[in-house]
Design a protein around this motif. Structure first.
Motif, PDB file in Angstrom:
ATOM      1  N   ALA A  28      22.683 -33.942   8.093  1.00 12.67           N
ATOM      2  CA  ALA A  28      21.565 -34.299   8.958  1.00 12.67           C
ATOM      3  C   ALA A  28      20.480 -34.988   8.141  1.00 12.67           C
ATOM      4  O   ALA A  28      20.233 -34.625   6.983  1.00 12.67           O
ATOM      5  CB  ALA A  28      21.008 -33.059   9.638  1.00 12.67           C
TER       6      ALA A  28
ATOM      7  N   CYS B  97      23.034 -37.319  12.340  1.00 12.62           N
ATOM      8  CA  CYS B  97      23.993 -36.382  11.759  1.00 12.62           C
ATOM      9  C   CYS B  97      25.290 -37.142  11.528  1.00 12.62           C
ATOM     10  O   CYS B  97      25.971 -37.531  12.483  1.00 12.62           O
ATOM     11  CB  CYS B  97      24.216 -35.202  12.695  1.00 12.62           C
ATOM     12  SG  CYS B  97      25.519 -34.076  12.139  1.00 12.62           S
TER      13      CYS B  97
ATOM     14  N   TRP C 266      23.014 -29.541  18.256  1.00 15.01           N
ATOM     15  CA  TRP C 266      21.834 -29.514  17.394  1.00 15.01           C
ATOM     16  C   TRP C 266      21.161 -28.151  17.544  1.00 15.01           C
ATOM     17  O   TRP C 266      20.989 -27.663  18.666  1.00 15.01           O
ATOM     18  CB  TRP C 266      20.833 -30.596  17.783  1.00 15.01           C
ATOM     19  CG  TRP C 266      21.187 -31.980  17.329  1.00 15.01           C
ATOM     20  CD1 TRP C 266      21.787 -32.956  18.071  1.00 15.01           C
ATOM     21  CD2 TRP C 266      20.953 -32.554  16.034  1.00 15.01           C
ATOM     22  NE1 TRP C 266      21.946 -34.100  17.325  1.00 15.01           N
ATOM     23  CE2 TRP C 266      21.435 -33.876  16.069  1.00 15.01           C
ATOM     24  CE3 TRP C 266      20.376 -32.083  14.853  1.00 15.01           C
ATOM     25  CZ2 TRP C 266      21.363 -34.726  14.965  1.00 15.01           C
ATOM     26  CZ3 TRP C 266      20.309 -32.933  13.767  1.00 15.01           C
ATOM     27  CH2 TRP C 266      20.796 -34.236  13.823  1.00 15.01           C
TER      28      TRP C 266
ATOM     29  N   LEU D 176      19.582 -37.525  17.505  1.00 17.13           N
ATOM     30  CA  LEU D 176      18.678 -36.754  18.358  1.00 17.13           C
ATOM     31  C   LEU D 176      17.334 -37.474  18.336  1.00 17.13           C
ATOM     32  O   LEU D 176      16.617 -37.431  17.331  1.00 17.13           O
ATOM     33  CB  LEU D 176      18.529 -35.315  17.867  1.00 17.13           C
ATOM     34  CG  LEU D 176      17.678 -34.418  18.769  1.00 17.13           C
ATOM     35  CD1 LEU D 176      18.388 -34.185  20.110  1.00 17.13           C
ATOM     36  CD2 LEU D 176      17.390 -33.084  18.096  1.00 17.13           C
TER      37      LEU D 176
ATOM     38  N   TYR E 237      16.220 -28.751  11.268  1.00 21.79           N
ATOM     39  CA  TYR E 237      17.191 -29.093  12.307  1.00 21.79           C
ATOM     40  C   TYR E 237      18.575 -29.260  11.675  1.00 21.79           C
ATOM     41  O   TYR E 237      18.727 -29.928  10.654  1.00 21.79           O
ATOM     42  CB  TYR E 237      16.779 -30.379  13.017  1.00 21.79           C
ATOM     43  CG  TYR E 237      15.649 -30.171  13.996  1.00 21.79           C
ATOM     44  CD1 TYR E 237      14.362 -29.901  13.557  1.00 21.79           C
ATOM     45  CD2 TYR E 237      15.880 -30.216  15.375  1.00 21.79           C
ATOM     46  CE1 TYR E 237      13.322 -29.680  14.462  1.00 21.79           C
ATOM     47  CE2 TYR E 237      14.854 -30.009  16.283  1.00 21.79           C
ATOM     48  CZ  TYR E 237      13.581 -29.733  15.808  1.00 21.79           C
ATOM     49  OH  TYR E 237      12.551 -29.508  16.710  1.00 21.79           O
TER      50      TYR E 237
ATOM     51  N   CYS F 288      22.912 -29.880  12.524  1.00 20.71           N
ATOM     52  CA  CYS F 288      23.950 -30.220  13.488  1.00 20.71           C
ATOM     53  C   CYS F 288      25.103 -29.233  13.315  1.00 20.71           C
ATOM     54  O   CYS F 288      25.272 -28.617  12.256  1.00 20.71           O
ATOM     55  CB  CYS F 288      24.403 -31.667  13.357  1.00 20.71           C
ATOM     56  SG  CYS F 288      24.515 -32.323  11.683  1.00 20.71           S
TER      57      CYS F 288
END
Length: 126
Positions: free
Chosen positions: A5, A21, A35, A80, A93, A95
């Motif tokens: 990511a 990602c 996610w 995203l 964050y 994935c």
């Protein structure tokens, strides 16, 4: 299997970021991708999921109307797009792929997907 990511950073409230990602080591189009996000000391939260073909997308309430998930199967990459960011969106964050099964569906994605890698940090300043 590797999921990397990237795209995080520092953004002001109301700003936007696009996370990417890149996936390797598996038949990308056969997998739904999710996610997730996590704040240190708190439980991991689901954010969004996209089916293997990209025709179905799912969002947690916190992301609906502000985040958009998409994928480019030719590039083995999921995106995203995050708009109108809020302080509560600040997190690492990640994935994720379905755990222990090969599926292009997002069924049960909130609890049955496994995040990979170190994630990317999103910081939202007010």
């Amino acid at each position: 299997v590797q999921l990397q990511a990237s795209g995080g950073g520092l953004v002001q409230v109301g700003g936007s970021l696009r996370l990417s990602c890149v996936v390797s080591g598996l038949a990308f189009g056969r997998y739904a991708i999710g996610w997730f996000r996590q704040v240190p000391g708190r439980e991991r939260e689901p954010v969004s999921c996209i089916s293997g073909s990209g025709d179905r997308t799912y969002y947690e309430d916190s992301a609906k109307g502000r985040f958009t998930v998409s994928r480019d199967n030719a590039k083995s990459t999921v995106y995203l797009q995050m708009n109108n960011l809020k302080p509560e969106d600040a997190a690492v964050y990640y994935c994720a792929t379905p755990e222990r099964v090969i599926t292009a569906r997002c069924d049960g994605w909130q609890t049955r997907f496994r995040p990979w890698g170190q994630g990317t940090l999103v910081t939202v300043s007010s």
